[in-house]
Design an enzyme around this catalytic site. Structure first.
Site, PDB file in Angstrom:
ATOM      1  N   LYS A 216     -21.133  -5.074  11.763  1.00  0.00           N
ATOM      2  CA  LYS A 216     -19.963  -4.811  10.921  1.00  0.00           C
ATOM      3  C   LYS A 216     -20.371  -4.132   9.611  1.00  0.00           C
ATOM      4  O   LYS A 216     -19.753  -3.145   9.182  1.00  0.00           O
ATOM      5  CB  LYS A 216     -19.236  -6.136  10.645  1.00  0.00           C
ATOM      6  CG  LYS A 216     -18.146  -6.059   9.606  1.00  0.00           C
ATOM      7  CD  LYS A 216     -17.051  -5.097  10.006  1.00  0.00           C
ATOM      8  CE  LYS A 216     -16.208  -4.703   8.817  1.00  0.00           C
ATOM      9  NZ  LYS A 216     -15.061  -5.498   8.600  1.00  0.00           N
ATOM     10  N   CYS A 270     -13.641  -3.368   1.413  1.00  0.00           N
ATOM     11  CA  CYS A 270     -14.596  -3.364   2.532  1.00  0.00           C
ATOM     12  C   CYS A 270     -15.714  -2.363   2.270  1.00  0.00           C
ATOM     13  O   CYS A 270     -16.859  -2.736   2.063  1.00  0.00           O
ATOM     14  CB  CYS A 270     -13.881  -2.981   3.825  1.00  0.00           C
ATOM     15  SG  CYS A 270     -12.421  -3.980   4.098  1.00  0.00           S
TER      16      CYS A 270
HETATM   17  N1  SAJ Z   1     -12.113   7.697   1.916  1.00  0.00           N
HETATM   18  C1  SAJ Z   1     -12.491   8.935   1.395  1.00  0.00           C
HETATM   19  N2  SAJ Z   1     -12.738   9.949   2.258  1.00  0.00           N
HETATM   20  C2  SAJ Z   1     -12.626   9.810   3.610  1.00  0.00           C
HETATM   21  C3  SAJ Z   1     -12.252   8.549   4.135  1.00  0.00           C
HETATM   22  C4  SAJ Z   1     -12.005   7.516   3.249  1.00  0.00           C
HETATM   23  O1  SAJ Z   1     -12.608   9.106   0.170  1.00  0.00           O
HETATM   24  O2  SAJ Z   1     -12.852  10.803   4.320  1.00  0.00           O
HETATM   25  C5  SAJ Z   1     -11.852   6.583   0.987  1.00  0.00           C
HETATM   26  C6  SAJ Z   1     -10.427   6.063   1.066  1.00  0.00           C
HETATM   27  O3  SAJ Z   1      -9.569   6.832   0.277  1.00  0.00           O
HETATM   28  C7  SAJ Z   1     -10.607   4.663   0.524  1.00  0.00           C
HETATM   29  C8  SAJ Z   1     -11.990   4.261   1.038  1.00  0.00           C
HETATM   30  O4  SAJ Z   1     -12.633   5.466   1.384  1.00  0.00           O
HETATM   31  O5  SAJ Z   1     -10.618   4.635  -0.900  1.00  0.00           O
HETATM   32  C9  SAJ Z   1     -11.982   3.359   2.236  1.00  0.00           C
HETATM   33  O6  SAJ Z   1     -10.950   3.754   3.148  1.00  0.00           O
HETATM   34  P1  SAJ Z   1     -11.165   3.798   4.721  1.00  0.00           P
HETATM   35  O7  SAJ Z   1      -9.898   4.260   5.322  1.00  0.00           O
HETATM   36  O8  SAJ Z   1     -12.375   4.578   5.037  1.00  0.00           O
HETATM   37  O9  SAJ Z   1     -11.537   2.314   5.130  1.00  0.00           O
HETATM   38  P2  SAJ Z   1     -10.886   0.858   4.845  1.00  0.00           P
HETATM   39  O10 SAJ Z   1     -11.640   0.251   3.715  1.00  0.00           O
HETATM   40  O11 SAJ Z   1      -9.419   0.894   4.769  1.00  0.00           O
HETATM   41  O12 SAJ Z   1     -11.276   0.131   6.231  1.00  0.00           O
HETATM   42  C10 SAJ Z   1     -12.638   0.096   6.628  1.00  0.00           C
HETATM   43  C11 SAJ Z   1     -12.713   0.551   8.098  1.00  0.00           C
HETATM   44  N3  SAJ Z   1     -14.113   0.751   8.469  1.00  0.00           N
HETATM   45  C12 SAJ Z   1     -14.521   1.893   9.065  1.00  0.00           C
HETATM   46  O13 SAJ Z   1     -13.791   2.818   9.286  1.00  0.00           O
HETATM   47  C13 SAJ Z   1     -15.970   1.946   9.457  1.00  0.00           C
HETATM   48  C14 SAJ Z   1     -12.066  -0.505   8.982  1.00  0.00           C
HETATM   49  O14 SAJ Z   1     -12.243  -0.179  10.347  1.00  0.00           O
HETATM   50  C15 SAJ Z   1     -12.677  -1.880   8.693  1.00  0.00           C
HETATM   51  O15 SAJ Z   1     -12.083  -2.886   9.503  1.00  0.00           O
HETATM   52  C16 SAJ Z   1     -12.413  -2.197   7.242  1.00  0.00           C
HETATM   53  O16 SAJ Z   1     -13.101  -1.232   6.459  1.00  0.00           O
HETATM   54  C17 SAJ Z   1     -12.913  -3.592   6.947  1.00  0.00           C
HETATM   55  O17 SAJ Z   1     -12.107  -4.534   6.914  1.00  0.00           O
HETATM   56  O18 SAJ Z   1     -14.126  -3.768   6.821  1.00  0.00           O
END
Ligand code: SAJ
Length: 419
Positions: A216, A270
């Site tokens: 994870k 996360c």
């Molecule tokens: N973000 C960017 N650029 C991107 C993608 C995301 O700047 O290209 C930013 C988002 O705006 C945000 C942050 O990253 O601020 C995190 O967003 P996210 O959509 O990447 O992830 P979370 O935190 O909503 O959810 C993640 C997910 N993990 C992965 O994709 C590996 C989710 O599957 C997990 O279950 C979750 O963390 C968790 O609970 O750990």
């Protein structure tokens, strides 16, 4: 909705009714389990028992209302006895980015006196390597009459099944994502799998608890490192007068390149947190993971460094800050870089009028609400009045904005929405 009579349904206590615990409790209850949700927040408990929800997640409210009205889900502040426990409490970090296992410890101490033997205890919280053992040690320290040795009436079983659902898609991904199941002892993994099979249609990936914990963390660190690469490119491109959005689009046409999108930083509870658990577990070998965290954490400062000199040149500057959530189309403001940027803008520009736009909330978070120069404003009203438009979150609503409103404005689009 499953119509099993209550006495044929496996009993599950879900400890922690937050962003993971509540949807999991609701989906389990709608899929054949008798679920009691436990939370220290009396207000959340009261809301759930009234068939309502304490936070926004698409499709969750209707499921909760349905299972509560049928009696399959109840909420309480007191941990009850159950045949199966799912621990979904927070695992934040404390000073020095060290994991804080105190919520797991408290959950273990509350479960321990209730155990009769043969129960299954599943840790779902994202955890550093060894946390499931720590939970088992906590329980057994309080109940030396119980044992991890399987097969007896005094055995208790522990597994780690990390959630991997994406906020905004939780109700879908709970059912469709593959599920890692890490066994600590005996048949714990097989029993956990049977329970999750009530609702999860994905593949079950069986391993040991420690590998499941690390898997994870690895997933979220992978994403963090990739976002850091995009954020680093955005800062490099800015200095070279290159449009980073075009740059990434071009590079992504290569069959083996898939760069993520830059933004104003990485938020949420996360991705901005979990990689530190790897750094904490193996500091001498995790320089890439640590650097990615540092790059992403530095991005809000970069955005402010670009904007502040321009803002300071305008008397009584009006700034429209579009978005406060940590990602699009949700109301979750935790660890949000947008929220951090708006707070720092307000500190640095006491004479400014900062119009914070967040279509998913009705009231500003308390630290912004307390500031005289920040107001919660509707999108087009804020943009019309602004000298500077700062887009911080790619909410769908902002993408639909009439672009002619941006003419004559200084525009900082940190998400490339209007690119
Ligand atoms: N973000 C960017 N650029 C991107 C993608 C995301 O700047 O290209 C930013 C988002 O705006 C945000 C942050 O990253 O601020 C995190 O967003 P996210 O959509 O990447 O992830 P979370 O935190 O909503 O959810 C993640 C997910 N993990 C992965 O994709 C590996 C989710 O599957 C997990 O279950 C979750 O963390 C968790 O609970 O750990």
């Amino acid at each position: 909705m499953n119509a099993l009579p209550l006495n044929n349904r496996p009993s599950v206590a879900v400890i922690g009714l937050g962003y993971i615990g509540l949807p999991t409790a609701a989906v389990l209850a709608s899929s054949g389990a008798e679920v009691v949700g436990v939370d220290i927040n009396q207000n959340a408990v009261d809301l759930i028992n009234a068939g309502q929800v304490p936070f926004v997640e698409p499709d969750m409210a209707t499921t909760v209302a349905g299972v509560v009205s049928q009696g399959y889900l109840t909420a309480t502040t007191q941990t009850p006895h159950a045949d199966n426990y799912i621990v979904a409490v927070p695992t934040p970090f404390k000073d020095g980015h060290k994991p804080d296992l105190s919520y797991i410890e408290t959950a273990g101490k509350q479960i321990a006196p209730l155990l009769e033997g043969t129960e299954l205890i599943i840790l779902e919280s994202t955890s550093p390597p060894g946390a499931t053992e720590f939970l088992a040690d906590t329980v057994l320290a309080a109940r030396p009459d119980l044992t991890l040795k399987p097969g007896s009436a005094q055995s208790v079983y522990f597994a780690h099944c990390p959630e991997r659902v994406l906020p905004g898609r939780i109700m879908i991904e709970l059912r469709t994502n593959d599920r890692i199941v890490g066994t600590l002892n005996g048949e714990a993994g097989e029993r956990a799998r049977e329970l999750y099979e009530l609702f999860c249609e994905g593949e079950f990936l069986m391993t040991d608890a420690r590998t499941a914990e690390m898997a994870k963390l690895t997933e979220n660190a992978f994403r963090d490192v990739n976002i850091a690469f995009a954020n680093e490119l955005s800062m490099i491109s800015d200095g070279l007068d290159i449009n980073v959005w075009e740059l990434i689009k071009l590079a992504n046409h290569h069959p083996r390149v898939n760069i993520l999108q830059p933004g104003p930083g990485v938020g949420g509870h996360c991705i901005a947190v979990d990689p530190w658990f790897i750094v904490s577990a193996a500091p001498e070998h995790s320089s890439l993971v640590r650097t990615a965290r540092e790059v992403n954490d530095a991005k809000p400062g970069f955005v402010l460094d670009k904007l502040l000199p321009q803002a300071k040149r305008i008397n009584d500057v009006q700034i429209a800050a579009l978005g406060l959530a940590f990602k699009p189309n949700i109301d979750d403001l935790r660890e949000s870089p947008a929220r951090q940027i708006v707070g720092r803008l307000a500190d640095e520009l006491p004479q400014a009028n900062i119009m914070a736009v967040e279509p998913n909330i009705d009231v500003l978070p308390s630290e912004l609400e307390a500031l005289e120069n920040v107001t919660l404003t509707e999108t087009s009203e804020a943009v019309r009045a602004a000298d500077i438009v700062l887009l911080l979150v790619d909410h769908t609503e902002f993408g639909r904005l009439d672009r002619s409103l941006l003419a004559q404005k200084i525009v900082h689009d940190t998400r490339g929405v209007w690119n």
